[in-house]
Design a protein around this motif. Structure first.
Motif, PDB file in Angstrom:
ATOM      1  N   ALA A   1       6.066  -7.685  12.963  1.00 49.21           N
ATOM      2  CA  ALA A   1       5.310  -8.817  13.505  1.00 49.21           C
ATOM      3  C   ALA A   1       5.597  -8.975  14.991  1.00 49.21           C
ATOM      4  N   SER A   2       4.550  -9.382  15.719  1.00 47.18           N
ATOM      5  CA  SER A   2       4.676  -9.742  17.124  1.00 47.18           C
ATOM      6  C   SER A   2       4.073 -11.125  17.300  1.00 47.18           C
ATOM      7  N   GLY A   3       4.910 -12.114  17.531  1.00 48.89           N
ATOM      8  CA  GLY A   3       4.413 -13.466  17.714  1.00 48.89           C
ATOM      9  C   GLY A   3       3.568 -13.605  18.967  1.00 48.89           C
ATOM     10  N   GLU A   4       3.956 -12.908  20.030  1.00 47.90           N
ATOM     11  CA  GLU A   4       3.228 -13.024  21.297  1.00 47.90           C
ATOM     12  C   GLU A   4       1.816 -12.476  21.191  1.00 47.90           C
ATOM     13  N   LEU A   5       1.634 -11.436  20.363  1.00 51.00           N
ATOM     14  CA  LEU A   5       0.317 -10.823  20.205  1.00 51.00           C
ATOM     15  C   LEU A   5      -0.392 -11.282  18.933  1.00 51.00           C
ATOM     16  N   ASN A   6       0.208 -12.214  18.192  1.00 49.93           N
ATOM     17  CA  ASN A   6      -0.385 -12.699  16.937  1.00 49.93           C
ATOM     18  C   ASN A   6      -0.752 -11.535  16.013  1.00 49.93           C
ATOM     19  N   THR A   7       0.169 -10.592  15.892  1.00 52.57           N
ATOM     20  CA  THR A   7      -0.101  -9.365  15.149  1.00 52.57           C
ATOM     21  C   THR A   7       0.923  -9.170  14.038  1.00 52.57           C
ATOM     22  N   ARG A   8       0.414  -8.739  12.869  1.00 51.37           N
ATOM     23  CA  ARG A   8       1.283  -8.389  11.743  1.00 51.37           C
ATOM     24  C   ARG A   8       0.816  -7.052  11.196  1.00 51.37           C
ATOM     25  N   ALA A   9       1.779  -6.223  10.833  1.00 55.37           N
ATOM     26  CA  ALA A   9       1.451  -4.928  10.250  1.00 55.37           C
ATOM     27  C   ALA A   9       2.431  -4.629   9.132  1.00 55.37           C
ATOM     28  N   SER A  10       1.956  -3.925   8.121  1.00 55.24           N
ATOM     29  CA  SER A  10       2.828  -3.503   7.027  1.00 55.24           C
ATOM     30  C   SER A  10       2.518  -2.048   6.700  1.00 55.24           C
ATOM     31  N   ALA A  11       3.528  -1.353   6.197  1.00 52.17           N
ATOM     32  CA  ALA A  11       3.350   0.056   5.849  1.00 52.17           C
ATOM     33  C   ALA A  11       4.143   0.370   4.595  1.00 52.17           C
ATOM     34  N   ASP A  12       3.539   1.157   3.724  1.00 58.50           N
ATOM     35  CA  ASP A  12       4.212   1.712   2.553  1.00 58.50           C
ATOM     36  C   ASP A  12       4.240   3.227   2.724  1.00 58.50           C
ATOM     37  N   ILE A  13       5.429   3.784   2.660  1.00 58.93           N
ATOM     38  CA  ILE A  13       5.608   5.218   2.882  1.00 58.93           C
ATOM     39  C   ILE A  13       6.120   5.846   1.596  1.00 58.93           C
ATOM     40  N   GLU A  14       5.371   6.800   1.067  1.00 58.13           N
ATOM     41  CA  GLU A  14       5.728   7.500  -0.161  1.00 58.13           C
ATOM     42  C   GLU A  14       6.393   8.830   0.197  1.00 58.13           C
ATOM     43  N   ARG A  15       7.663   8.970  -0.203  1.00 53.76           N
ATOM     44  CA  ARG A  15       8.377  10.185   0.150  1.00 53.76           C
ATOM     45  C   ARG A  15       7.830  11.400  -0.589  1.00 53.76           C
ATOM     46  N   ALA A  16       7.468  11.229  -1.847  1.00 56.16           N
ATOM     47  CA  ALA A  16       7.009  12.373  -2.640  1.00 56.16           C
ATOM     48  C   ALA A  16       5.724  12.977  -2.064  1.00 56.16           C
ATOM     49  N   SER A  17       4.758  12.117  -1.739  1.00 56.32           N
ATOM     50  CA  SER A  17       3.485  12.601  -1.203  1.00 56.32           C
ATOM     51  C   SER A  17       3.493  12.676   0.326  1.00 56.32           C
ATOM     52  N   ARG A  18       4.567  12.139   0.954  1.00 58.14           N
ATOM     53  CA  ARG A  18       4.668  12.094   2.422  1.00 58.14           C
ATOM     54  C   ARG A  18       3.408  11.476   3.025  1.00 58.14           C
ATOM     55  N   THR A  19       3.051  10.312   2.475  1.00 57.01           N
ATOM     56  CA  THR A  19       1.856   9.596   2.909  1.00 57.01           C
ATOM     57  C   THR A  19       2.221   8.159   3.262  1.00 57.01           C
ATOM     58  N   ALA A  20       1.625   7.644   4.324  1.00 59.09           N
ATOM     59  CA  ALA A  20       1.833   6.255   4.735  1.00 59.09           C
ATOM     60  C   ALA A  20       0.521   5.491   4.629  1.00 59.09           C
ATOM     61  N   THR A  21       0.592   4.293   4.047  1.00 61.45           N
ATOM     62  CA  THR A  21      -0.555   3.388   4.008  1.00 61.45           C
ATOM     63  C   THR A  21      -0.223   2.192   4.891  1.00 61.45           C
ATOM     64  N   ILE A  22      -1.058   1.944   5.884  1.00 59.04           N
ATOM     65  CA  ILE A  22      -0.761   0.945   6.909  1.00 59.04           C
ATOM     66  C   ILE A  22      -1.868  -0.102   6.951  1.00 59.04           C
ATOM     67  N   ASP A  23      -1.467  -1.372   6.948  1.00 56.58           N
ATOM     68  CA  ASP A  23      -2.395  -2.490   7.127  1.00 56.58           C
ATOM     69  C   ASP A  23      -1.988  -3.254   8.377  1.00 56.58           C
ATOM     70  N   ASP A  24      -2.972  -3.596   9.208  1.00 53.40           N
ATOM     71  CA  ASP A  24      -2.680  -4.288  10.457  1.00 53.40           C
ATOM     72  C   ASP A  24      -3.670  -5.434  10.635  1.00 53.40           C
ATOM     73  N   ARG A  25      -3.178  -6.545  11.160  1.00 53.40           N
ATOM     74  CA  ARG A  25      -4.062  -7.687  11.415  1.00 53.40           C
ATOM     75  C   ARG A  25      -3.622  -8.391  12.692  1.00 53.40           C
ATOM     76  N   MET A  26      -4.580  -8.661  13.549  1.00 48.34           N
ATOM     77  CA  MET A  26      -4.365  -9.424  14.772  1.00 48.34           C
ATOM     78  C   MET A  26      -5.311 -10.617  14.737  1.00 48.34           C
ATOM     79  N   ASP A  27      -4.761 -11.829  14.799  1.00 45.26           N
ATOM     80  CA  ASP A  27      -5.554 -13.050  14.666  1.00 45.26           C
ATOM     81  C   ASP A  27      -5.580 -13.815  15.982  1.00 45.26           C
ATOM     82  N   ARG A  28      -6.765 -13.928  16.557  1.00 45.41           N
ATOM     83  CA  ARG A  28      -6.979 -14.717  17.766  1.00 45.41           C
ATOM     84  C   ARG A  28      -5.942 -14.396  18.846  1.00 45.41           C
ATOM     85  N   ALA A  29      -5.781 -13.119  19.113  1.00 36.80           N
ATOM     86  CA  ALA A  29      -4.909 -12.707  20.214  1.00 36.80           C
ATOM     87  C   ALA A  29      -5.585 -13.003  21.543  1.00 36.80           C
ATOM     88  N   ASP A  30      -4.792 -13.351  22.524  1.00 37.46           N
ATOM     89  CA  ASP A  30      -5.304 -13.720  23.845  1.00 37.46           C
ATOM     90  C   ASP A  30      -5.925 -12.489  24.516  1.00 37.46           C
TER      91      ASP A  30
END
Length: 206
Positions: free
Chosen positions: A89-118
């Motif tokens: 999270a970045s409070g200054e940029l009003n941004t949150r991101a999350s990631a799930d990383i699977e070691r077996a498949s070596r794959t990352a799923t990433i979600d990102d959201r920025m709400d009313r950033a200046d």
């Protein structure tokens, strides 16, 4: 600086450990990425030797990426089995991101959201001759193979709110996707009180 404590229980094949690290240079964690700031990492690990679970937090004070100030960044992370989960999270940029990383498949799923950033804050390094104001919303999701991110897929939505350039009102919305090594602009609409532009198309990135 590293402070660590822990206990091993060989008879039960168990581990309990806790560590705190203070780093003046975050590149010790992220390699050659152009990231600067003061880092504090706290880690708690426990469990059987062959299935240790770990969780912790990380903060970067006054983070700067490639000369662009990001403010303070905070993250939590957890590792259990073959899956790692990270929230940033970045409070200054009003941004949150999350990631799930699977070691077996070596794959990352990433979600990102920025709400009313200046908007002015985001383009502060751009050479714009008129004052810009307003807010930007961004929502994105990506699934990326760790060893070949270009083989992944992603979807991104962007919109502007209450945006102005000097005395003109700005309006902008966009949706873009990426798959099969091709960037697709599904919709890009932008304009002012005087003119509007609409764009769509595909761009292979091989």
């Amino acid at each position: 600086r590293l402070n660590a404590s822990g206990t091993r229980f060989p008879d039960r094949a168990l581990l309990e450990a806790r560590a705190t690290a203070h780093l003046d240079d975050p590149r010790a964690l992220v390699g050659e990425a152009p990231l600067d700031g003061a880092v504090v990492v706290e880690l708690d690990a426990r469990g059987p030797f062959d299935a240790v679970e770990a969780a912790g937090t990380a903060t970067i004070r006054d983070a700067v990426y490639d000369r662009h100030g990001l403010g303070d960044l905070s993250a939590t992370f957890a590792l259990a089995g073959d899956t790692a989960h990270v929230d940033v999270a970045s409070g200054e940029l009003n941004t949150r991101a999350s990631a799930d990383i699977e070691r077996a498949s070596r794959t990352a799923t990433i979600d990102d959201r920025m709400d009313r950033a200046d908007l002015a804050r985001l383009i502060c390094d751009a050479q714009v001759r008129v004052p810009i104001s307003g807010a930007v919303n961004v929502a994105g999701r990506a699934t990326l193979p760790l060893n070949d991110w270009q083989a992944g897929s992603a979807l991104l939505d962007i919109s502007a709110e209450d945006a102005t350039a000097g005395d003109l009102t700005l309006a902008a919305t966009a949706r873009a996707s990426y798959a099969d090594r091709t960037l697709t602009v599904e919709r890009l609409e932008a304009g002012t009180d005087l003119v509007r532009v609409s764009v769509s198309g595909k761009l292979p990135l091989d």
